[in-house]
Design a protein around this motif. Structure first.
Motif, short mmCIF file in Angstrom:
data_model
loop_
_atom_site.label_atom_id
_atom_site.label_comp_id
_atom_site.label_asym_id
_atom_site.label_seq_id
_atom_site.Cartn_x
_atom_site.Cartn_y
_atom_site.Cartn_z
N TYR A 34 7.87 29.80 0.13
CA TYR A 34 8.12 30.80 1.04
C TYR A 34 9.25 30.61 2.01
N SER A 36 12.98 32.09 2.77
CA SER A 36 14.03 32.88 2.49
C SER A 36 15.22 32.86 3.18
N TYR A 38 18.59 35.08 5.15
CA TYR A 38 19.05 36.32 5.78
C TYR A 38 20.69 36.49 5.97
N LEU A 48 17.63 40.63 4.42
CA LEU A 48 17.25 39.74 3.36
C LEU A 48 18.03 39.58 1.79
N TYR A 51 14.26 35.71 -1.03
CA TYR A 51 12.82 35.39 -0.79
C TYR A 51 11.91 34.44 -1.64
N GLU A 52 10.98 33.87 -1.19
CA GLU A 52 10.16 32.93 -2.08
C GLU A 52 11.12 31.87 -2.96
N TYR A 89 20.77 32.58 8.25
CA TYR A 89 19.53 32.14 8.57
C TYR A 89 18.58 32.09 7.61
N TYR A 93 7.66 29.97 5.97
CA TYR A 93 6.35 30.07 6.56
C TYR A 93 5.81 28.71 6.84
N ASN A 96 0.43 30.25 9.36
CA ASN A 96 0.16 31.16 10.43
C ASN A 96 1.49 31.34 11.48
N LYS A 97 2.22 31.04 11.10
CA LYS A 97 3.68 31.29 11.89
C LYS A 97 4.94 31.09 10.91
N GLU A 98 5.97 31.86 11.30
CA GLU A 98 7.19 31.83 10.26
C GLU A 98 8.23 31.06 11.62
N PHE A 100 12.35 30.01 11.89
CA PHE A 100 13.87 30.28 11.47
C PHE A 100 14.53 28.83 11.52
N GLY A 102 18.70 27.53 12.77
CA GLY A 102 19.51 27.92 13.81
C GLY A 102 20.57 28.93 13.47
N TRP B 47 10.97 34.10 15.37
CA TRP B 47 9.97 34.95 15.05
C TRP B 47 9.09 34.96 16.32
N TYR B 59 -0.92 36.76 14.95
CA TYR B 59 -0.11 35.55 15.18
C TYR B 59 1.08 35.34 16.00
N HIS B 102 5.90 36.56 3.53
CA HIS B 102 6.40 35.42 4.48
C HIS B 102 8.00 35.72 4.58
N SER B 103 8.55 36.73 3.89
CA SER B 103 9.89 37.15 4.21
C SER B 103 9.91 38.61 4.92
N PHE B 104 10.97 38.67 5.79
CA PHE B 104 11.34 40.12 6.49
C PHE B 104 12.12 40.83 5.71
#
Lengths: 109, 117
Positions: A34, A36, A38, A48, A51-52, A89, A93, A96-98, A100, A102, B47, B59, B102-104
């Motif tokens: 997961y 991605s 940007y 975006l 992704y994946e 960027y 995943y 339970n959090k995403e 990024f 820098g 995030w 979350y 899980h992608s924006f």
């Protein structure tokens, strides 16, 4: 300090290819498919691009591609064009959090 | 056409509260996880929070836990972020985004929150 590590800058001439790396850990990049990417132009919202790990949303040119090996993901921009100059960027995943990276400022010379 | 429109940003004093909103249109809001992502001036993306389709799972990034609350109203196609005990470190443009595996995938234009006395 960001959770994912990206080089602060990258550059290339029009028509060339450039690759931006995104290094994480077993808890994020290596642990899930997961990742991605940007693109963000100054004063604009992010867009975006991948992704994946390697899938492209509809409308994103096939000059943009993504890959991953172990805990490092990569974005490659082929056939650089002036409009590709932007901040990039990565995100992943992380259970339970995403998280990024820098960000990397891509300059088209 | 997918649209996400944030509102409610502004200047707030340290220790104060603010609620920002996001109005969604052009897609079936109720079937998407939704997120808040922020960007401090001149800095990178961070995030902030995710919320499940029915609001049953939420979350947060560690730095806002206990201070921020994400919520949604599917009948109004709206997403919210209640921010309490604000500090200067919360100064940022706040973006709402739809979350797809899980992608924006879609982003709003953002709303600026400035915490200053």
């Amino acid at each position: 300090q960001s959770a994912l590590t990206q080089p602060p800058s990258a550059s290339g001439s029009p028509g060339q290819s450039v690759t931006i790396s995104c290094t994480g850990t077993s808890s994020d990049v290596a642990g899930y498919n997961y990742v991605s990417w940007y693109q963000q132009h100054p004063g604009k919202a992010p867009k975006l691009m991948i992704y994946e790990v390697s899938k492209r949303p509809s409308g994103v040119p096939d000059r943009f591609s993504g890959s991953k090996s172990a805990n490092t993901a990569s974005l490659t921009v082929s056939g650089l064009q002036a409009e590709d100059e932007a901040d990039y960027y990565c995100s992943s995943y992380a259970g339970n959090k995403e998280v990024f990276g820098g960000g990397t400022k891509l300059t088209v010379l | 056409e997918v649209q996400l429109v944030e509102s409610g940003g502004g200047l707030v004093q340290p220790g104060g509260s603010l609620r920002v909103s996001c109005a969604a249109s052009g897609f079936t809001f109720s079937i998407y996880w939704m997120s808040w992502v922020r960007q401090a001036p001149g800095k990178g993306l961070e995030w902030v929070a995710n919320i499940k389709q029915d609001g049953s799972e939420k979350y947060y990034v560690d730095s806002v836990k206990g201070r921020f609350t994400v919520s949604r109203d599917n009948a109004k196609n709206s997403l919210y972020l209640q921010m309490n005990s604000l500090t200067a470190e919360d100064t940022a443009v706040y973006y709402c985004a739809s979350l797809y595996f899980h992608s924006f995938d879609y982003w709003g234009q953002g709303t600026l929150v400035t915490v200053s006395s």
